[in-house]
Design an enzyme around this catalytic site. Structure first.
Site, PDB file in Angstrom:
ATOM      1  N   LYS A  43       0.816  -1.215   0.000  1.00  0.00           N
ATOM      2  CA  LYS A  43       0.000   0.000   0.000  1.00  0.00           C
ATOM      3  C   LYS A  43       0.854   1.271   0.000  1.00  0.00           C
ATOM      4  O   LYS A  43       0.524   2.236  -0.682  1.00  0.00           O
ATOM      5  CB  LYS A  43      -0.958   0.018   1.190  1.00  0.00           C
ATOM      6  CG  LYS A  43      -0.297   0.236   2.539  1.00  0.00           C
ATOM      7  CD  LYS A  43      -1.328   0.373   3.635  1.00  0.00           C
ATOM      8  CE  LYS A  43      -0.664   0.620   4.979  1.00  0.00           C
ATOM      9  NZ  LYS A  43       0.036   1.912   5.051  1.00  0.00           N
ATOM     10  N   THR A  44       1.949   1.265   0.758  1.00  0.00           N
ATOM     11  CA  THR A  44       2.805   2.457   0.791  1.00  0.00           C
ATOM     12  C   THR A  44       3.419   2.707  -0.586  1.00  0.00           C
ATOM     13  O   THR A  44       3.548   3.858  -1.029  1.00  0.00           O
ATOM     14  CB  THR A  44       3.912   2.302   1.844  1.00  0.00           C
ATOM     15  OG1 THR A  44       3.313   2.029   3.111  1.00  0.00           O
ATOM     16  CG2 THR A  44       4.744   3.563   1.952  1.00  0.00           C
ATOM     17  N   ASP A 230      -3.759   7.766   4.121  1.00  0.00           N
ATOM     18  CA  ASP A 230      -3.248   6.437   4.463  1.00  0.00           C
ATOM     19  C   ASP A 230      -3.994   5.894   5.685  1.00  0.00           C
ATOM     20  O   ASP A 230      -4.504   6.668   6.499  1.00  0.00           O
ATOM     21  CB  ASP A 230      -1.745   6.541   4.759  1.00  0.00           C
ATOM     22  CG  ASP A 230      -1.074   5.189   4.870  1.00  0.00           C
ATOM     23  OD1 ASP A 230      -1.682   4.174   4.472  1.00  0.00           O
ATOM     24  OD2 ASP A 230       0.080   5.141   5.357  1.00  0.00           O
ATOM     25  N   GLU A 231      -4.055   4.571   5.823  1.00  0.00           N
ATOM     26  CA  GLU A 231      -4.669   3.901   6.978  1.00  0.00           C
ATOM     27  C   GLU A 231      -6.084   4.424   7.236  1.00  0.00           C
ATOM     28  O   GLU A 231      -6.452   4.752   8.374  1.00  0.00           O
ATOM     29  CB  GLU A 231      -3.798   4.094   8.235  1.00  0.00           C
ATOM     30  CG  GLU A 231      -2.372   3.590   8.094  1.00  0.00           C
ATOM     31  CD  GLU A 231      -2.253   2.071   8.122  1.00  0.00           C
ATOM     32  OE1 GLU A 231      -3.298   1.394   8.081  1.00  0.00           O
ATOM     33  OE2 GLU A 231      -1.122   1.570   8.166  1.00  0.00           O
ATOM     34  N   GLN A 261      -8.150  -4.817   8.882  1.00  0.00           N
ATOM     35  CA  GLN A 261      -7.133  -4.467   9.877  1.00  0.00           C
ATOM     36  C   GLN A 261      -7.563  -3.285  10.740  1.00  0.00           C
ATOM     37  O   GLN A 261      -6.720  -2.589  11.315  1.00  0.00           O
ATOM     38  CB  GLN A 261      -5.796  -4.163   9.193  1.00  0.00           C
ATOM     39  CG  GLN A 261      -5.178  -5.362   8.484  1.00  0.00           C
ATOM     40  CD  GLN A 261      -3.756  -5.088   8.030  1.00  0.00           C
ATOM     41  OE1 GLN A 261      -2.826  -5.017   8.811  1.00  0.00           O
ATOM     42  NE2 GLN A 261      -3.593  -4.940   6.716  1.00  0.00           N
ATOM     43  N   ARG A 606       1.211 -11.127  10.238  1.00  0.00           N
ATOM     44  CA  ARG A 606       2.515 -10.529  10.535  1.00  0.00           C
ATOM     45  C   ARG A 606       3.645 -11.465  10.100  1.00  0.00           C
ATOM     46  O   ARG A 606       4.793 -11.042   9.996  1.00  0.00           O
ATOM     47  CB  ARG A 606       2.681 -10.257  12.040  1.00  0.00           C
ATOM     48  CG  ARG A 606       1.743  -9.256  12.688  1.00  0.00           C
ATOM     49  CD  ARG A 606       1.636  -7.975  11.939  1.00  0.00           C
ATOM     50  NE  ARG A 606       0.543  -8.030  10.971  1.00  0.00           N
ATOM     51  CZ  ARG A 606       0.392  -7.204   9.957  1.00  0.00           C
ATOM     52  NH1 ARG A 606       1.288  -6.262   9.729  1.00  0.00           N
ATOM     53  NH2 ARG A 606      -0.635  -7.317   9.127  1.00  0.00           N
TER      54      ARG A 606
END
Length: 732
Positions: A43-44, A230-231, A261, A606
């Site tokens: 995503k980044t 973002d997020e 998430q 993770r």
């Protein structure tokens, strides 16, 4: 014609490493876009490439781009990566956190919301002090209605984006007999008089500014040709309102996030923001990033199947081109200590061929770290606790140990000074200085000086009375030192000193966790023969220098793990009541259950290579051993992607599978437990698995019988212990 259709990709090297969905997300710059970016899907990379795409093609100047992140670290990383791809520093772009962007807007328009442009931003401690003054000036009992509780209420309203006059009746509280809204209004007025704003105001004042000043709003809407967030799943209602005001100009808003998430509901995050994106931004394009570059297939398939049980999601399925690794290993253990031994033994095995940095132990609650920390110290494996202090370094644990140190060694002045006014007893700095002065003058311990000073008129009568009572308590606790076990001694001290009451009356988010930590400390004391042995153990633990650098095993909560990744992940404590957390289920029902499941999804994803999930059959809590049932989430993992260890007592993850309530009661996996299913309740002929009805909690299923006490899992209220006389057996 859409400008993106005539771009020469050969001259745009930053696009060449993108997959098809990522490329679509970068090039779809016109109109609202929601990028559903699953864990490990880059995503980044999409956000950075999208900014580069806008700048490279002159769709906007840097100062016409607004990019919002949740942390300063994320902002710095994004700016660095954009500059690297562009080949030069990018200056003038509005890149920062919601709060930093809010400050920038307010500094330029402060007078329009009743402030000067040099207004002060107060932190949490300053806010609490202001509210304490306000409570006292309104003649409210600050012990019954503490400032921290009022701060929590006010901050929640500000996170919702509502002013005092906008608070709905259903959102009001009974704080100070219903005076919370009035106090909220007075607090806001007091801040303006002092030319100050708290963190919630940095967004809420912007909303007020935009509502009341159409010309200002239009200027910002015109200024920001492109907005990136973002997020997005972590935004609260106020941030959502703030964004909608700004994005209704060009409508070129791109939000990147993952509904699977969203795990911060307890601090105001609203998953509904991402779920309602298409409704809020008409004509929105949804792009799903599902190709995962982090984890092997077993991990992704298990995580995807787990999260499919949530109703509140837009839906996506993670996949990877990586080769299959090991299935997720699930193991059961006799108790928490046995689980900790097993986890650390496996860490030792893994560490022979892997760096410790690539190993993580992720727990649901902070107090769980204690057993793993103790075990790691025993086997001499270095570790770090991420997102919080080590167990014995936590404030409440240090306070409790300080009490025990004074009882063990009354001349321990450092410990005595720490707790002389904790909880508050009216023994302020003036009193403490007087005791210090007498100690220095007479060359005696602080506690001896305290005993002597109450015989004088040096300190105020009220302070003298409080100090005298504290010293009487210590004399009594010292007399109990050799007559009772260490656990009972600690519980007596915490209760009689008022320390337990202090945290029980504290309504802050942290308070329940601090109480859990104190209970864990009490349970720990049962492992020691006497107080001296325990304090020696703590001294050795604390002697291990805290060094966050170097090769170390990582320990943290599931919440703190978001955004991180490791080769090998351990997920202990997957038991009903612990995970999913019973306190959360009791308070928020199905909403909490879905957030708990998202936590499980985050934990599993993770890992790059291996995941080991474990649970214990019993744990010590409140000084008693309590039987535990495996988490319902284990039953939701696909059989083809998991492997049970042989010592796991013939786990059967299909128990209650035929029930129409299977999603909420798929708990027990032990064959020996299933055998009890045929044993009838001696009074009511109730058996494990019976469907019952309770007047308050509704429909549920019996999962355990202990004479007249029944453990029942209810559809909307989680697990409860109910006397059999108060339930009705359903015959269907």
């Amino acid at each position: 014609m859409d400008k993106t259709s005539v771009i020469d990709h050969n001259n745009l090297s930053y696009l060449q490493s993108l997959n098809r969905e990522q490329l679509d997300a970068v090039q779809s710059i016109n109109g609202p876009v929601l990028v559903l970016a699953g864990a490990g899907t880059g995503k980044t990379k999409v956000l950075v490439s999208r900014i580069c795409h806008i700048l490279k093609n002159n769709y906007a100047k840097p100062w016409e781009i607004l990019a919002v992140t949740f942390t300063n670290k994320a902002s710095k990383e994004m700016n660095s990566r954009v500059s690297s791809l562009i080949g030069q520093a990018v200056e003038g772009m509005w890149l920062g956190t919601f709060h930093s962007i809010g400050v920038k807007i307010l500094r330029s328009n402060a007078e329009l919301i009743g402030l000067k442009n040099n207004f002060t931003i107060i932190d949490t401690d300053d806010q609490t002090r202001v509210l304490k003054q306000l409570i006292k000036s309104n003649n409210i009992d600050d012990k019954r209605w503490p400032a921290r509780s009022l701060a929590y209420i006010i901050n929640k309203w500000k996170d919702m984006g509502v002013l005092p006059e906008e608070v709905r009746s259903e959102d009001t509280t009974n704080f100070a007999q219903g005076k919370s809204v009035e106090l909220y209004k007075d607090y806001n007025s007091l801040l303006k008089v002092q030319n100050a704003a708290d963190f919630g105001d940095l967004i809420l004042h912007c909303i007020t500014l935009f509502k009341n000043n159409d010309d200002i709003l239009k200027n910002y809407q015109k200024k920001f040709k492109f907005i990136l967030v973002d997020e997005y799943q972590d935004t609260n209602q106020a941030q959502h309102k703030w964004l909608k005001f700004l994005a209704m100009g060009s409508k070129n808003v791109c939000c990147v996030g993952d509904d699977d998430q969203s795990i911060y509901g307890w601090r105001g995050a609203e998953v509904g923001n991402i779920l309602s994106f298409e409704k809020d931004f008409s004509g929105a394009k949804i792009i799903r990033l599902e190709k995962n570059y982090r984890s092997q297939p077993h991990i992704l398939k298990a995580a995807s199947e787990l999260i499919k049980n949530n109703m509140g999601r837009l839906g996506k399925t993670l996949w990877t081109e990586k080769e299959n690794g090991e299935p997720i290993i699930i193991s059961s253990h006799l108790d928490g200590a046995d689980e900790a031994r097993s986890v650390i033994e496996n860490c030792e095995i893994i560490s022979k061929n892997n760096k410790l940095n690539e190993i993580a132990i992720l727990v649901r609650a902070g107090y769980q770290t204690r057993e793993f920390e103790d075990r790691l110290l025993t086997v001499n494996l270095p570790y770090r606790v991420i997102g919080g202090p080590r167990f014995y370094e936590r404030r409440e644990i240090r306070d409790a140990i300080a009490y025990l140190r004074v009882v063990s060694q009354p001349n321990d002045g450092i410990a005595f000074e720490r707790i002389i006014n904790v909880p508050k007893r009216g023994l302020g700095q003036t009193t403490i200085k007087s005791i210090y002065d007498m100690s220095k003058k007479n060359n005696e311990s602080l506690i001896s000086s305290a005993q002597n000073i109450i015989l004088t008129d040096i300190i105020r009568p009220q302070a003298k009375s409080s100090l005298s009572k504290l010293l009487e308590n210590f004399n009594r606790w010292i007399s109990l030192r050799d007559q009772t076990n260490v656990r009972d001694l600690l519980e007596t001290i915490l209760d009689e000193s008022g320390y337990t009451d202090m945290w029980q009356n504290d309504k802050s988010i942290e308070a329940p966790g601090r109480l859990d930590n104190l209970m864990e400390l009490a349970d720990t004391l049962e492992n020691f023969e006497n107080l001296t042995a325990f304090l020696d153990h703590v001294s050795l633990v604390m002697e291990n220098e805290k060094n966050e650098t170097g090769d170390m095993i990582n320990i943290m909560t599931l919440h703190a793990a978001k955004g991180l990744e490791f080769d090998h992940v351990f997920l202990p404590g997957w038991e009903e009541g612990l995970f999913p957390n019973q306190r959360s289920l009791d308070e928020y029902g199905t909403v909490a259950l879905e957030e708990e499941r998202r936590l499980g999804h985050v934990g599993i994803t993770r890992a790059r290579k291996t995941v080991r999930i474990s649970f214990a059959h019993s744990r010590r809590s409140f000084g008693e051993w309590q039987n535990s049932l495996p988490s319902r989430f284990i039953d939701e993992l696909p059989e083809e992607n998991i492997s049970f260890l042989e010592e796991s007592h013939n786990i059967d993850n299909n128990f209650f599978q035929d029930n129409d309530f299977n999603q909420d009661i798929n708990f027990d996996f032990d064959q020996s437990y299933k055998k009890t299913k045929s044993i009838p309740h001696k009074i009511r002929n109730i058996i494990v698995g019976s469907k019952i009805k309770h007047e308050k909690y509704g429909i549920g299923y019996v999962i355990k019988i202990n004479y007249e006490k029944l453990e029942i899992v209810f559809e909307n209220h989680g697990k409860k212990t109910i006397i059999s006389d108060y339930v009705e057996v359903m015959n269907d």
